[in-house]
Design an enzyme around this catalytic site. Structure first.
Site, PDB file in Angstrom:
ATOM      1  N   PRO A 267      -3.353  12.931  -6.275  1.00 55.70           N
ATOM      2  CA  PRO A 267      -4.587  12.062  -6.338  1.00 55.70           C
ATOM      3  C   PRO A 267      -4.814  11.070  -5.253  1.00 55.70           C
ATOM      4  O   PRO A 267      -3.960  10.187  -5.122  1.00 55.70           O
ATOM      5  CB  PRO A 267      -4.088  11.294  -7.684  1.00 55.70           C
ATOM      6  N   ASP A 443      -1.506   9.005  -1.473  1.00 54.56           N
ATOM      7  CA  ASP A 443      -1.255   9.799  -2.512  1.00 54.56           C
ATOM      8  C   ASP A 443      -0.717   8.838  -3.613  1.00 54.56           C
ATOM      9  O   ASP A 443       0.215   8.114  -3.368  1.00 54.56           O
ATOM     10  CB  ASP A 443      -0.105  10.780  -2.219  1.00 54.56           C
ATOM     11  N   HIS A 444      -1.529   8.555  -4.802  1.00 52.62           N
ATOM     12  CA  HIS A 444      -1.375   7.402  -5.857  1.00 52.62           C
ATOM     13  C   HIS A 444      -0.061   7.868  -6.379  1.00 52.62           C
ATOM     14  O   HIS A 444       0.435   6.991  -7.246  1.00 52.62           O
ATOM     15  CB  HIS A 444      -2.437   7.199  -6.589  1.00 52.62           C
ATOM     16  N   ARG A 445       0.551   9.129  -6.294  1.00 54.34           N
ATOM     17  CA  ARG A 445       1.886   9.400  -7.191  1.00 54.34           C
ATOM     18  C   ARG A 445       2.764   8.656  -6.462  1.00 54.34           C
ATOM     19  O   ARG A 445       3.804   8.335  -7.122  1.00 54.34           O
ATOM     20  CB  ARG A 445       1.955  10.902  -7.009  1.00 54.34           C
ATOM     21  N   VAL A 447       2.506   6.215  -3.728  1.00 57.84           N
ATOM     22  CA  VAL A 447       2.198   4.868  -3.361  1.00 57.84           C
ATOM     23  C   VAL A 447       1.207   4.100  -4.164  1.00 57.84           C
ATOM     24  O   VAL A 447       0.308   4.682  -4.792  1.00 57.84           O
ATOM     25  CB  VAL A 447       1.291   5.003  -1.908  1.00 57.84           C
TER      26      VAL A 447
END
Length: 473
Positions: A267, A443-445, A447
């Site tokens: 994501p 990557d929002h998983r 960070v």
């Protein structure tokens, strides 16, 4: 005797390569490890060394051909006693008590190709771990095409017919199904189509399941291969043609698969920061006159790369990887800095190993060498593997900002925009300053927004005022 050389894996796990050029011709005498061809994998151009010393008997593929791993590409005529002692040439080796025993001869091979039993043309690899009481597969040399295609059976040793039948029945009930051989994009396609790969027959090398196999099994139409339209000499369209079709292969094919995997797996979140970098450009001018940097090429990318490396120490989440299989976050204590490079072969992202350990002069030299190697098409697969975080310099094309797509397996990528002279607030007044925009995708998983923002702010602070480094290290 005649020896065939089959296209090796080259250690990258790839299923095919394109023959770019032959460095030899039929009738040429070659020595061991002499470069005989250039092949293009999905990542890099690789020089192929000769596995034999002898005479080129036949070239099985022409330049431009895309060849599956394991297919013959060249035949050699070699001396009967080449490659060993008379005993080895006869297929004998010393056994227990000094008695000669027959052993399979092995052909020369490249890294990742595996030792090949003569006559089989296929690698002999270590079998997978098996459950206690379950026999490992017996690897038998193939006697021809039909034998190569035959499945290898696992049989228990020294059992009676009754015991064999009972064991086979038990194994059938308890043995877990082995995962079919396929590539990540093919597994993703099968998942999207709702297919179980166990049911799909593979037509690739060694039973590999290809994209075409999945599409055909699912009932989707498989587009036939289309020849390139246009002038064979110039590569451009001929008069009267309304469209040009180019086969998708090599780096373009790999890049497309990687970008789709990245976009639909991680994501993405992107943030932007516009910075007055006038002090950085003034610092570059001073450094160029310094004896320490004599002969060293310095650019805004050099300082941006160093700023990123410093910011990573303060924000380690940006230098990590999501391990889906083990459900772990892997944080790297080193930085292999990837630099996106536009080359005649397409986009590549070679990386500088342990870039965080390099002083600024050595980092600048490494960046220059990386760019020159990429433009020359000499980037190796090793240079393209193992990156932990990347930079893409879109400013060289006059672009101010963009939304970079993550290099697969990395948590972040920094985009550098063009440096422009713009009216800017400076010491309470409006002045003409040198300004650029930074774009950070992550990557929002891995960070959080706060971590990404602090990382980008640190880079911006260093570029806006290089002396801020003293407060960060």
């Amino acid at each position: 005797m005649i020896k065939e050389f089959r296209l090796p894996d080259l250690g990258e796990g790839l299923t095919e390569s394109e023959i770019l050029s032959w460095k030899v011709d039929v009738g040429d005498t070659v020595s061991l490890n002499q470069v005989i061809a250039e092949v293009e994998t999905a990542k890099a151009v690789v020089e192929l060394p000769s596995p034999f010393a002898g005479v080129i008997k036949e070239l099985h593929e022409q330049p431009g051909s895309v060849v599956e791993v394991g297919k013959p590409i060249v035949s050699f005529e070699v001396a009967d006693d080449a490659g060993g002692s008379p005993a080895e040439a006869a297929g004998l080796s010393e056994g227990l008590g000094g008695q000669p025993v027959e052993t399979p001869k092995r052909e020369p091979n490249l890294v990742g190709y595996g030792a090949v039993v003569e006559g089989s043309g296929r690698p002999v690899r270590r079998p997978r771990n098996f459950a206690q009481g379950q026999a490992a597969p017996v690897v038998q040399p193939a006697g021809g095409a039909a034998a190569e295609a035959a499945p290898v059976e696992a049989v228990p040793a020294e059992t009676s017919p009754v015991e064999t039948k009972a064991t086979e029945t038990k194994a059938t009930e308890t043995k877990p199904a082995e995962r079919p051989r396929s590539t990540p994009p093919v597994r993703k396609l099968a998942k999207d189509l709702g297919l179980d790969l166990v049911q799909v027959p593979g037509t690739g090398p060694g039973g590999l399941i290809t994209r075409e196999d999945v599409l055909e099994f699912s009932g989707h139409a498989v587009e036939p291969a289309t020849h390139v339209q246009g002038s064979a000499s110039s590569g451009g369209p001929t008069a009267g043609e309304r469209e040009t079709r180019t086969p998708i292969k090599g780096v373009r094919k790999h890049t497309a698969a990687a970008m789709v995997q990245s976009a639909f797996t991680a994501p993405h979140a992107t943030e932007f920061l516009t910075v007055d970098v006038t002090p950085s450009l003034e610092l570059l001018a001073k450094l160029k006159d310094s004896r320490t940097f004599a002969g060293v090429k310095l650019t805004p990318l050099t300082l941006a790369a160093k700023a990123l490396l410093i910011a990573v120490r303060r924000n380690p989440a940006l230098n990590s990887r999501w391990d889906e299989e083990n459900q772990e976050i892997v944080t790297f204590n080193y930085v292999n800095l990837g630099i996106a490079a536009a080359t005649p072969r397409g986009l590549t992202v070679p990386n500088i190993k342990d870039a965080d350990a390099l002083p600024l002069p050595q980092l600048a030299q490494a960046l220059t060498a990386l760019a020159e190697t990429a433009r020359a098409g000499k980037t190796t697969p090793a240079d393209l593997s193992g990156g932990t975080i990347s930079i893409t310099n879109i400013g060289v094309f006059g672009i101010d900002a963009g939304t970079p797509i993550l290099n697969p397996g990395e948590a972040a990528i920094l985009g550098l925009g063009a440096v422009r002279t713009m009216p800017w607030e400076y010491r309470g007044e409006v002045a003409l300053r040198q300004v650029l925009t930074l774009s950070l995708s992550f990557d929002h998983r891995l960070v959080d927004g706060e971590q990404g923002s602090r990382f980008l702010a640190d880079i911006g602070a260093i570029l806006a005022e290089p002396g801020m480094v003293l407060t960060m290290v």
